[in-house]
Design an enzyme around this catalytic site. Sequence first.
Site, PDB file in Angstrom:
ATOM      1  N   HIS A   1      -7.844  -5.250  -0.576  1.00 15.59           N
ATOM      2  CA  HIS A   1      -6.730  -4.439  -0.087  1.00 15.59           C
ATOM      3  C   HIS A   1      -6.392  -4.817   1.354  1.00 15.59           C
ATOM      4  O   HIS A   1      -7.272  -5.049   2.172  1.00 15.59           O
ATOM      5  CB  HIS A   1      -7.115  -2.956  -0.142  1.00 15.59           C
ATOM      6  CG  HIS A   1      -5.960  -2.030   0.039  1.00 15.59           C
ATOM      7  ND1 HIS A   1      -5.170  -1.619  -1.004  1.00 15.59           N
ATOM      8  CD2 HIS A   1      -5.448  -1.456   1.153  1.00 15.59           C
ATOM      9  CE1 HIS A   1      -4.219  -0.824  -0.548  1.00 15.59           C
ATOM     10  NE2 HIS A   1      -4.380  -0.702   0.760  1.00 15.59           N
TER      11      HIS A   1
ATOM     12  N   SER B   1       0.835  -1.197   0.000  1.00 18.71           N
ATOM     13  CA  SER B   1       0.000   0.000   0.000  1.00 18.71           C
ATOM     14  C   SER B   1       0.873   1.252   0.000  1.00 18.71           C
ATOM     15  O   SER B   1       1.710   1.420  -0.888  1.00 18.71           O
ATOM     16  CB  SER B   1      -0.970  -0.049   1.180  1.00 18.71           C
ATOM     17  OG  SER B   1      -2.008   0.883   1.025  1.00 18.71           O
TER      18      SER B   1
ATOM     19  N   ASP C   1     -10.195  -4.383  -4.914  1.00 17.74           N
ATOM     20  CA  ASP C   1      -9.435  -3.272  -4.338  1.00 17.74           C
ATOM     21  C   ASP C   1      -9.631  -2.038  -5.200  1.00 17.74           C
ATOM     22  O   ASP C   1      -9.462  -2.085  -6.426  1.00 17.74           O
ATOM     23  CB  ASP C   1      -7.947  -3.648  -4.273  1.00 17.74           C
ATOM     24  CG  ASP C   1      -7.073  -2.578  -3.643  1.00 17.74           C
ATOM     25  OD1 ASP C   1      -7.608  -1.566  -3.153  1.00 17.74           O
ATOM     26  OD2 ASP C   1      -5.839  -2.768  -3.620  1.00 17.74           O
TER      27      ASP C   1
END
Length: 310
Positions: A281, A154, A251
């Site tokens: 995610h 991320s 995601d």
Amino acid sequence: MLDLHLQHMLAQAAGAPDLCDLPPEACRGLYRQICTLATVPPADVSVTPHQTRFGGQAVDVRIYKPHGAAGALPVTLYFHGGGFVLGDLDGYDAVCRQLCADSGVMVVSAAYRLAPEHPYPAAIEDSFAALGWVAEAIRGFGGDPTRLAVMGDSAGAALAATSALLARDAGGPAIALQVLVYPPAAGGHEGDYPSREQHAAGPTLTKRTMDYFSRHYFGASGKAPDWRGAPLLAPSLAGLPPTLLLLAGHDALRDEGMAYGEALGAAGNAVTIVEYHGLAHGFISMAGAVPAARLALGQMAAALRQALQP
């Protein structure tokens, strides 16, 4: 279809507040709990906490080594996720332990300053400084900086990607591999990314939470002011290390991550893109509860072995 194990995990968490409905400090505590609840059990490796200084700031790093390892070890520098607002070394301890155990590679987990207390570009400055520190100092801990990878998930994946670009432009350190897990590659900028709307309500990362992170980090516009916060917008993506890019099918960031991988390939770089269609995610912190996420963690470790081990 969303992975059944992930569905079960999300059902157990039903009713928990969206991270963006909390002030940053409370949000950080909840995120730390999320990261530790479903992660793999801590692997038995050697862990050395260390504190160094980047630009006058005291910064914590954590160095993971397999037990009984002989000789200088190849090194992976890991940057944690959390939208540039959340995340810490404790929340990612089990992930780094498992990567170390599975790969046989030294893992260095580096903290960085968080927004809103330290907005853009503090996290980038710290992450690139951490890369320089590893190149200069890791021999003293038994590492070999000539066999070096960067990775992150991320926000940490965006930091890893930007660090690789900055290293290219600075003429080093040389990086043998970058592993990027669902990176926010566009830095809040608009583009042809349908997944942002398709998964605006999650299941794990919502559009509201993405906006919350972006405003805290980039300011009121919610957009990176230059390419360092949006590696997809870098003037050139040529001359970068081989890349393993892991994406989640459910995601909001899936499409911009895919766009970054395709742009890397178009610029002449070696790129492997793997999409875990049933995952969402944040899956790298779910490997203790979701077998497909554990498979992804193993895939990351295998890529490190292949790229870095003699």
